[in-house]
Design a protein around this motif. Sequence first.
Motif, mmCIF file in Angstrom:
data_model
loop_
_atom_site.group_PDB
_atom_site.id
_atom_site.type_symbol
_atom_site.label_atom_id
_atom_site.label_comp_id
_atom_site.label_asym_id
_atom_site.label_seq_id
_atom_site.Cartn_x
_atom_site.Cartn_y
_atom_site.Cartn_z
ATOM 1 N N PHE A 194 0.834 -1.208 0.000
ATOM 2 C CA PHE A 194 0.000 0.000 0.000
ATOM 3 C C PHE A 194 0.863 1.249 0.000
ATOM 4 N N ALA A 195 1.963 1.216 0.816
ATOM 5 C CA ALA A 195 2.848 2.386 0.882
ATOM 6 C C ALA A 195 3.555 2.597 -0.449
ATOM 7 N N ASP A 196 4.019 1.498 -1.054
ATOM 8 C CA ASP A 196 4.688 1.626 -2.348
ATOM 9 C C ASP A 196 3.710 2.122 -3.405
ATOM 10 N N LEU A 197 2.464 1.663 -3.355
ATOM 11 C CA LEU A 197 1.466 2.091 -4.338
ATOM 12 C C LEU A 197 1.154 3.582 -4.204
ATOM 13 N N LEU A 198 0.952 4.043 -2.951
ATOM 14 C CA LEU A 198 0.674 5.467 -2.744
ATOM 15 C C LEU A 198 1.867 6.309 -3.136
ATOM 16 N N GLY A 199 3.056 5.823 -2.845
ATOM 17 C CA GLY A 199 4.235 6.588 -3.244
ATOM 18 C C GLY A 199 4.342 6.714 -4.738
ATOM 19 N N ALA A 200 3.975 5.645 -5.474
ATOM 20 C CA ALA A 200 4.038 5.703 -6.933
ATOM 21 C C ALA A 200 2.957 6.617 -7.498
ATOM 22 N N ILE A 201 1.748 6.563 -6.857
ATOM 23 C CA ILE A 201 0.636 7.369 -7.366
ATOM 24 C C ILE A 201 0.898 8.852 -7.167
ATOM 25 N N GLU A 229 3.653 1.179 11.444
ATOM 26 C CA GLU A 229 4.008 2.431 10.772
ATOM 27 C C GLU A 229 5.068 2.143 9.724
ATOM 28 N N ILE A 230 4.955 2.912 8.563
ATOM 29 C CA ILE A 230 5.912 2.739 7.460
ATOM 30 C C ILE A 230 6.027 4.052 6.714
ATOM 31 N N ALA A 231 7.180 4.293 6.172
ATOM 32 C CA ALA A 231 7.435 5.507 5.392
ATOM 33 C C ALA A 231 8.177 5.121 4.125
ATOM 34 N N ARG A 232 7.890 5.876 2.992
ATOM 35 C CA ARG A 232 8.552 5.632 1.731
ATOM 36 C C ARG A 232 9.025 6.978 1.154
ATOM 37 N N ALA A 233 10.234 6.952 0.645
ATOM 38 C CA ALA A 233 10.786 8.175 0.041
ATOM 39 C C ALA A 233 10.319 8.303 -1.402
ATOM 40 N N ILE A 234 10.067 9.568 -1.848
ATOM 41 C CA ILE A 234 9.656 9.877 -3.235
ATOM 42 C C ILE A 234 10.855 10.537 -3.897
ATOM 43 N N GLU A 235 11.403 9.878 -4.949
ATOM 44 C CA GLU A 235 12.605 10.378 -5.609
ATOM 45 C C GLU A 235 12.259 10.854 -7.007
ATOM 46 N N ASN A 236 12.991 11.933 -7.463
ATOM 47 C CA ASN A 236 12.814 12.438 -8.828
ATOM 48 C C ASN A 236 13.693 11.665 -9.781
ATOM 49 N N GLN A 237 13.706 12.137 -11.041
ATOM 50 C CA GLN A 237 14.471 11.411 -12.045
ATOM 51 C C GLN A 237 15.959 11.471 -11.794
ATOM 52 N N GLN A 238 16.436 12.511 -11.131
ATOM 53 C CA GLN A 238 17.870 12.597 -10.817
ATOM 54 C C GLN A 238 18.224 11.754 -9.597
ATOM 55 N N GLY A 239 17.273 11.062 -8.989
ATOM 56 C CA GLY A 239 17.555 10.225 -7.818
ATOM 57 C C GLY A 239 17.566 11.002 -6.524
ATOM 58 N N THR A 246 15.709 12.874 -3.352
ATOM 59 C CA THR A 246 14.471 12.700 -2.615
ATOM 60 C C THR A 246 13.678 13.983 -2.682
ATOM 61 N N ALA A 247 12.435 13.812 -3.189
ATOM 62 C CA ALA A 247 11.568 14.968 -3.325
ATOM 63 C C ALA A 247 10.539 15.037 -2.217
ATOM 64 N N GLY A 248 10.316 13.947 -1.527
ATOM 65 C CA GLY A 248 9.322 13.966 -0.468
ATOM 66 C C GLY A 248 9.186 12.587 0.154
ATOM 67 N N TYR A 249 8.216 12.446 1.053
ATOM 68 C CA TYR A 249 7.994 11.202 1.774
ATOM 69 C C TYR A 249 6.511 10.944 1.895
ATOM 70 N N VAL A 250 6.165 9.642 1.974
ATOM 71 C CA VAL A 250 4.801 9.208 2.265
ATOM 72 C C VAL A 250 4.854 8.444 3.586
ATOM 73 N N TYR A 251 4.109 8.824 4.587
ATOM 74 C CA TYR A 251 4.074 8.187 5.912
ATOM 75 C C TYR A 251 2.685 7.612 6.122
ATOM 76 N N ILE A 252 2.618 6.310 6.488
ATOM 77 C CA ILE A 252 1.345 5.619 6.681
ATOM 78 C C ILE A 252 1.380 4.937 8.032
ATOM 79 N N LYS A 253 0.255 4.972 8.748
ATOM 80 C CA LYS A 253 0.100 4.281 10.031
ATOM 81 C C LYS A 253 -1.193 3.479 9.993
#
Length: 553
Positions: free
Chosen positions: A52-59, A138-148, A150-157
Motif C-alpha cells: 500500500f505504501a509503495d502504491l501510494l508513493g508511486a501514485i 508504521e511505514i514511510a517511503r521516500a519519493i525520488e525524482n528522475q535525478q535520484g 528525494t523529493a518527499g515522503y509518504v508516511y502511513i500508520k
Amino acid sequence: MSQPTVQLSIRSLFLWVVMAIATLSLIVSAGLTSYNQIKHYRETLRNDVVIFADLLGAIYGDMIISGLSDHEEEQLDGHLSKLAASPDLINLRIYEQDEAGDLNPLASYTREGDFPATPKQTSIGQYFEPVMTADAIEIARAIENQQGRTAGYVYIKFSTQRLNREIEQAIFTTVAVIIVILALCLIVSLRMQKLITQPIERLGDFLSNTSRQRDYSARAEPTNIREIADLSVSINVMLSRVQEYVQKQRMAEEQHRKLNASLEDMVSQRTLALKEANRELIQTLEKLHQFQRQIVQNEKMASLGDMVAGVAHEVNTPIGLGVTASTMMLDRLAIIQKEFESKTLKASTMARFLTESQENLNIIYRNLNRAAELISSFKQVAVDQSSENDRIFCFSQLVNEILLSLRPRLKQVEHDIRVDCDPALVIKTKAGPINQILINLIMNSVIHGFEDMDHGEINIIAEMMTPTKMKLIYKDNGKGISNDIRKRIFDPFVTTKRGQGGSGLGMHLVYNLVTQALNGTITITSEEGNGVEFLIIFPVESSESGKLPLKGE
C-alpha cells in the motif's frame, strides 16, 4: 508382615499418563500452529502495508515531483479523504522536501477519532522498514525524482486491532478445540481404564480369596485381554502345582505321623541303650585319664630315676678315690705311729710321710669337692623338678646344671651341645618345668634324632623378647620328623619306638609343661632329613638387678 504403602494404582496411573501425553501433545501442536498462524497474520499485514505504501508513493510521487497547484492540492486532500473506506488506516501524510532539506506537509488523512501523526524529519528514516507496535504498524517511503534526489515522503500508520482480534479468535478457537479433545480423551481413557483394570481387579480379588480360604482347586476365569489371559493361565498352572504339592505334603504328614507312632517305642529303647553306653563310656574315659596321668607321672619318675642312677654312678668314682686315698693315709699313719712309739722314726721317713699325706689329702679334697658339686647340682635339679614355686635363678647356670646331671648318659655319645645365652640373664619363673622340658628334648634328640649318627649338634638359644617374655629355641641337626608324625607330635602315645621302650609321652609331657606349668606356647618346625627346631615362648619376671639373691634372702 506389614503391608506396603500404596501410592499409585493402575487406574490412576493409566489415566494420568494418557491425559498427560494428550495434553502435552495438544499444547505443543496448538502452540506451534498458533505461532505459525500469528506469524502468518503479521507477515500478511506487513506485506499489505508495504504494498500500500509503495502504491501510494508511486501514485502521488509524480504529482509531487512535477509540482502541485492549489487546486491540485485540494483535489489531493479530497482523494485522501476517500481512504476512510479502509477501517485499518489511521494516519497518512505526504511531505514535500525543499531545497534546504526541510519537510513540508502537502496532504494528510487521519481516521475519525484519532490524533494526526506528525513524525519528525529526523525520525522519519526509522520507518523505512515497517515498525509494528501493540496496536499499530508504521511505514514511510521516500519519493525520488528522475535525478535520484528525494523529493518527499509518504508516511502511513495502520491499525493492528483487526489483526489482534484475529489472533485472539484463533487462540480462543485453539483453546476450545484443546478442551474438547481433552474431554474426549478423558472419556476414552476412562473407558479404556475400566476395560483394563476390571479384569486385573477381578484377578486380584480371586487371588486374595484363594489365599485366605486356601482353596487351591479354584481357577481364574479367562479374559479378552491377551496379557491378562496369559497371566491367568500362569496362575492356574501355579495353583494346580500348589494343589499337587499340598496333597503330597498331606500324604507325607500322614505317613510321618504313622512312622512317629511306630518310632516312639524304638526311640525310647535306643535312648535307654544309649544312656547305658554313655555311662560305660564315661567310666572308661575316666579310667583312661587316670591311667594316662599315672603313666605321665611314671614317666617323670622314670626320668628322675635314670638321672639318679647316672648321678650315683658319677658320684661313686670321686668318693671311691677319696676312700682309697684316706685308707692309704691311715696305713701310713699307723706305720709312723709305730716307729714313733719305738723311737725308731727317721727324718727321711717323716719327710716321705708328709709328702704322701699332702698328695693323698689333695686327692681326697679334689674328689670330695667333685662329689659335692655333683650332689649339689643333682639336689637343685631334683628340687626344681618337684617344686612348682617361682624362684629367681640364672638361666645359663640352670642349663649347665641340667647338662651336668645328664653327663653320665651324654658321655657315652659324641654329640655337641652348644648353649647361646647371656651369662648375666637372671629371671624369675618355675625352674622345674624348664628342667624337665630340656631333659626330655635332649634325650629325645639323642634317642630319636641322632639315631644311626656318630656326631650330632644341639643348639640351645635363650633370649628375652620383651621385659616380661622369654624365647627359648631348641634345635638339632638330626634326621628330622616325618610329616605324619609332626602333625601328631604333641599327642599322647605318639612314638616311633613302639615296642622298643618308647612310651610316646615325652613330647606330650613337654607340651603340658610349656602350656600349663609355664603358661607359654610351643611350635615345631621340621623336615625329614633336616633336623628339628622347637620355639618355646613363655612369660617370666626379669630380675631388676641382674644378680642372684643371696642365700637366706
